[in-house]
Design an enzyme around this catalytic site. Structure first.
Site, short mmCIF file in Angstrom:
data_model
loop_
_atom_site.label_atom_id
_atom_site.label_comp_id
_atom_site.label_asym_id
_atom_site.label_seq_id
_atom_site.Cartn_x
_atom_site.Cartn_y
_atom_site.Cartn_z
N CYS A 72 47.43 -32.21 -32.50
CA CYS A 72 47.44 -30.77 -32.81
C CYS A 72 48.23 -30.53 -34.08
CB CYS A 72 48.08 -29.97 -31.68
SG CYS A 72 47.20 -29.96 -30.13
N ASP A 73 47.86 -29.47 -34.79
CA ASP A 73 48.67 -29.02 -35.91
C ASP A 73 48.44 -27.53 -36.11
OD1 ASP A 73 50.41 -30.45 -38.14
OD2 ASP A 73 49.44 -28.69 -39.03
N SER A 74 49.52 -26.81 -36.43
CA SER A 74 49.45 -25.36 -36.58
C SER A 74 49.85 -24.92 -37.98
CB SER A 74 50.39 -24.67 -35.57
OG SER A 74 50.04 -25.00 -34.24
#
Length: 199
Positions: A72-74
């Site tokens: 995941c990456d935001s």
């Protein structure tokens, strides 16, 4: 009854780990070490997805037994520009001054890789965040805590900046770092039920 394959979280984020554990999952953490500065994309949503895919793929490549890897990456999408973690306190202050009283979109890329079959599923979740108008004194106090330097967009819903967030439209968990409804859908694409991964 067959044992579920190991679940791996390709992220150092304690917030993501906490979300998964609260949902009955107990992944092993393996940090990818991906150099995020080397990855570019034309839009914040695409950037978040490419970063998530890179993290998951990097960790998946090191595994020798069948596993499910979650990457995941935001990033915060403000006027079409992607904002990750601020580099320093000065940048965090400028970021908050530009966000005050406005809305941005927190975009989190998700990628799940089944290392046994090589199959993968990925997508980006988007949640609109409505920022309040903290005073300069409040911002100075917040930035002095160091918290905004460790989170995408220089804010988090589950920390000291929570009083400065008026509301959101979309997944709450997505703003913290991982959308559990989207994760469930991606697992289903790989023929895995999230309930089978409960511990």
């Amino acid at each position: 009854m067959t044992m579920p394959v190991p679940l791996i979280l390709a992220s150092a984020s304690p917030a993501r780990l906490g979300l998964l554990r609260n949902a009955g999952l107990d992944p092993k953490v393996m940090v990818s070490g991906v150099d995020e500065d080397t990855i570019t994309a034309p839009t914040p949503a695409r950037l978040a997805l490419l970063l998530a895919e890179a993290k998951a793929a990097t960790v998946a490549a090191t595994l020798t037994t069948p596993s499910l890897v979650i990457g995941c990456d935001s990033v915060l999408d403000l006027d079409g520009t992607a904002h990750g973690k601020p580099a320093d306190a000065a940048e965090a202050l400028l970021r908050w001054q530009s966000m005050r009283g406005r809305s941005g979109v927190l975009r989190t890329g998700h990628c799940v890789i089944d290392t046994g079959s090589g199959a993968r599923a990925s997508a980006t979740a988007s949640t609109t965040v409505r920022f309040g108008s903290p005073t300069d004194q409040e911002l100075a106090a917040y930035i002095a805590t160091g918290e905004p330097l460790h989170v995408a967009g220089a804010f988090t819903l589950d920390g000291r900046s929570a009083p400065f967030i008026e509301g959101i439209d979309g997944s709450h968990g997505n703003v913290i770092g991982l959308s559990l409804p989207l994760l469930r859908e991606l697992l289903l694409e790989l023929n895995v039920r999230i309930t089978d991964l409960w511990t």
